[in-house]
Structure formats: C-alpha cells, structure tokens
Design a protein around this motif. Structure first.
Motif, mmCIF file in Angstrom:
data_model
loop_
_atom_site.group_PDB
_atom_site.id
_atom_site.type_symbol
_atom_site.label_atom_id
_atom_site.label_comp_id
_atom_site.label_asym_id
_atom_site.label_seq_id
_atom_site.Cartn_x
_atom_site.Cartn_y
_atom_site.Cartn_z
ATOM 1 N N SER A 182 21.516 24.796 31.233
ATOM 2 C CA SER A 182 21.657 26.354 31.542
ATOM 3 C C SER A 182 21.716 27.074 30.546
ATOM 4 C CB SER A 182 22.905 26.379 32.523
ATOM 5 O OG SER A 182 24.214 26.015 32.004
ATOM 6 N N THR A 222 26.475 34.441 41.327
ATOM 7 C CA THR A 222 26.465 33.394 42.087
ATOM 8 C C THR A 222 26.934 33.882 43.427
ATOM 9 O OG1 THR A 222 26.906 31.944 40.300
ATOM 10 C CG2 THR A 222 27.785 31.014 42.444
ATOM 11 N N SER A 279 29.237 34.373 36.185
ATOM 12 C CA SER A 279 29.861 32.991 36.636
ATOM 13 C C SER A 279 29.376 31.889 35.538
ATOM 14 C CB SER A 279 29.510 32.651 37.875
ATOM 15 O OG SER A 279 28.140 32.618 37.872
ATOM 16 N N ASN A 338 33.488 30.919 36.129
ATOM 17 C CA ASN A 338 33.148 29.714 36.046
ATOM 18 C C ASN A 338 34.106 28.639 36.534
ATOM 19 O OD1 ASN A 338 31.927 26.692 34.552
ATOM 20 N ND2 ASN A 338 30.149 28.034 35.009
ATOM 21 N N LEU A 340 34.232 29.177 40.340
ATOM 22 C CA LEU A 340 33.216 28.588 41.051
ATOM 23 C C LEU A 340 33.243 27.090 41.136
ATOM 24 C CD1 LEU A 340 30.325 28.876 42.225
ATOM 25 C CD2 LEU A 340 29.413 28.461 39.977
ATOM 26 N N GLU A 400 33.714 24.523 44.306
ATOM 27 C CA GLU A 400 33.005 23.263 44.794
ATOM 28 C C GLU A 400 33.728 22.060 44.925
ATOM 29 O OE1 GLU A 400 30.286 23.163 41.484
ATOM 30 O OE2 GLU A 400 28.912 24.703 41.904
ATOM 31 N N TYR A 450 25.347 24.199 48.888
ATOM 32 C CA TYR A 450 25.013 25.143 47.782
ATOM 33 C C TYR A 450 23.284 25.146 47.443
ATOM 34 C CZ TYR A 450 23.250 21.003 45.224
ATOM 35 O OH TYR A 450 22.663 19.662 44.796
ATOM 36 N N THR A 460 21.568 28.361 48.885
ATOM 37 C CA THR A 460 21.921 29.747 48.464
ATOM 38 C C THR A 460 20.760 30.156 47.634
ATOM 39 O OG1 THR A 460 22.972 28.823 46.604
ATOM 40 C CG2 THR A 460 24.420 29.285 48.457
ATOM 41 N N ALA A 483 21.401 30.618 41.030
ATOM 42 C CA ALA A 483 22.178 31.813 40.660
ATOM 43 C C ALA A 483 21.182 32.411 39.908
ATOM 44 C CB ALA A 483 23.173 31.262 39.820
ATOM 45 N N HIS A 496 21.184 24.585 40.336
ATOM 46 C CA HIS A 496 22.092 23.387 39.967
ATOM 47 C C HIS A 496 21.372 22.406 39.454
ATOM 48 C CE1 HIS A 496 25.478 21.006 40.703
ATOM 49 N NE2 HIS A 496 26.161 21.999 41.392
#
Length: 311
Positions: free
Chosen positions: A56, A80, A94, A185, A188, A192, A232, A235, A238, A251
């Motif tokens: 990322s 997010t 995030s 972060n 988040l 999770e 997730y 969604t 992000a 992800h």
C-alpha cells in the motif's frame, strides 16, 4: 474465457513487481512495476482507474507521483467505509498521513463530505472530527484548532457537527469521521480484530454441545446477515481521495469477490465523477480558508514533521 480476454480484458506486460517487503521510496522510483504501468495507463488515457492489493505504501507513492493531487488539495487521504446498523461510515485518513496539521483535517472534512454526498447519496452528510470526548475542550491542539475553525467558518458550506467519539464510528451516528492516518489506521485494525474475535467467540460457543448446535440453527440466518454486513470484501476497497485520478487500495488478502467489488467501486468513482465533486469542495474550502496552505506549512515546520505513511 477466450472471448472475455479478446473483448473485455487486455493484459499489459510489466517486467517488475513491488513486493510487500520493498521500501515505498525505492518502488516509486521504478518505472516498470505493475503498479507504475497500471497508473501510467490511466495517465495516458488507456484506462480510467487503478485497483491494487499490493504494497500500500508503494502504491500510494506511485499513484501520487503519476496522478498528482487535485488542484488546491493539501494532502491526499485514504477513505475507509466502516459498516454501521444503517449503512456505512466513511473514515479518513486511515493510513496515508500519520502526522497532520489542523488544515489537513479541515480540508479532509470537505473531501469526505463530497464523497458521502456523491457516492453514498446523502443529501447533507454529517461530518465530525474524531476525539476523546464531544466537548470542545477535548482532543489535541491539532483537533481543537481544526474543530474551532470549522465551527466558526464552515458550517454553512458543510454539515460539520463537531467532535465524535470512537463508538460513533460503528454506530453510524455521523456520516464522515476525520482523523489523522495513524489514529485512523489503529481504529480500523481494532475494528477488524473485534469483528474477528466476535466471530470466533460465537463459533466456539455454538460448538460446545448438542444443545448449543440446536441454538445455532435458530440464529443461523441472523449470523449470516451480520457476517455479510461486516464483510470487508463487499466494501470495494479504500479510495485514495484527493488524487487527480481514481486509485483504489484493496485489502492485502483480497480474493476474487473483494477484487470484483473493488473494480465495481472504481467504476462508480468514474461514472459518478467523484473527483469533480471533490474538486468543487476543495475550491469552496480554499475560499473559506485562503491561508490554509501557508498555515499548514508553518505548522509542519514549527513541529518538525511532514506527512508519513501510517501502514
């Protein structure tokens, strides 16, 4: 599969790949990674959006280098979507900026408002800054400065409602939550982990004996509905909000379902012209806060920091 490849899918060769262990700065300098090739395709008009489930930090750096920022934007942020009983709450940042200035938070309030209004079709979304209490005296120097400025000068432009607390994110009592990338972060990943712990705890409870297995049959549909709501994969990843292009961070453990939804959301970003809405809101922000860029620079210099990836 052959027909699909010929009509809808084109494979473009990229000699290099960015691994999860590569340093972001080193990857950004390479022009032949799959991330860079994909971003260049969008930049050159051969594609309209990029989706990546890879490193990322490297992806964010590469996308920022190739696309640049929307004119007038101080810093891009990762948005997010967090499930809540009535839908989803947008949280940003995030993970892109671990250190921020009040001006970053203030501008992200306008960026997040544009997302909620455009992508989620919320007429006048509620926007809040994350704090450790709802009173104006709570928070840090950074959040207090941003909160005060938005309350004083921005409430006619956006529906800024002041501070919110961590519990408001999964409960959906506000539509958009603004925070620094480090805090976002951590929040988040805590959410999770909580979801995973709840799932495993329920599974263990229902496996105990024959009676508990019968109890499971009675609530199976409810549990499946809950599992779907917090999945997730659905969604769509992000978005990197504020780039002059469409880039979605998927992800790292994304499967075909997750990537499919990420592609769906990327397509929606393009179709609904999200970046146009963000550009318009950034313009409004800069009219209300013409000194924001200079203030952000002075604040960063005074506190000896810039923006950094939170991870």
């Amino acid at each position: 599969a052959g027909d699909l490849l010929e009509t809808r899918i084109k494979v473009v060769h990229a000699p290099d790949v960015a691994s999860m262990d590569d340093k972001a700065a080193a990857v950004v300098r390479k022009k032949t990674t799959s991330m860079r090739v994909a971003c260049d395709l969008v930049k050159n008009g051969q594609a309209t959006a990029v989706v990546s489930a890879g490193n990322s930090g490297a992806y964010m750096g590469t996308a920022l280098l190739v696309f640049g920022r929307i004119r007038g934007l101080l810093r891009p942020a990762i948005g997010t979507l967090v499930p809540n009983p009535r839908g989803q709450t947008l949280m940003l940042d995030s993970g892109a900026n671990s250190q921020v200035t009040p001006s970053y938070l203030m501008q992200w309030a306008f960026v997040g408002e544009a997302y909620a209004r455009t992508m989620q079709k919320k007429t006048r979304p509620m926007v809040s800054i994350l704090s450790n209490g709802e009173e104006d005296s709570k928070g840090t120097d950074i959040t207090r400065a941003a909160n005060h400025a938005l309350k004083e000068r921005a409430q006619k432009a956006i529906n800024y409602t002041g501070y919110c607390e961590g519990r408001d994110i999964p409960m959906g009592t506000t539509d958009v939550v603004i925070t620094d990338g480090f805090t976002g972060n951590v929040v988040l990943k805590m959410l999770e982990g909580t979801g995973r712990a709840l799932k495993e705890g329920l599974e263990e409870r229902f496996r105990r004996n024959f009676v508990s297995m019968l109890q499971y049959i009675g609530v199976k549909n409810l549990l499946q509905e809950f599992k779907t709501r917090v999945d997730y994969r659905l969604t769509g990843g992000a978005p990197l909000l504020g780039l002059n292009g469409v880039a979605i961070v998927a992800h790292g453990s994304s499967d075909a379902v997750a990537l499919g939804h990420a592609l769906r959301v990327a397509n929606l970003h393009v179709q609904l012209k999200l970046n146009d809405a963000i550009t318009e809101n950034v313009g409004v922000f800069n009219e209300l806060f013409p000194d924001a860029k200079e203030n952000a620079k002075k604040y960063a210099e005074a506190h000896g920091h810039g923006a950094a990836e939170a991870g």
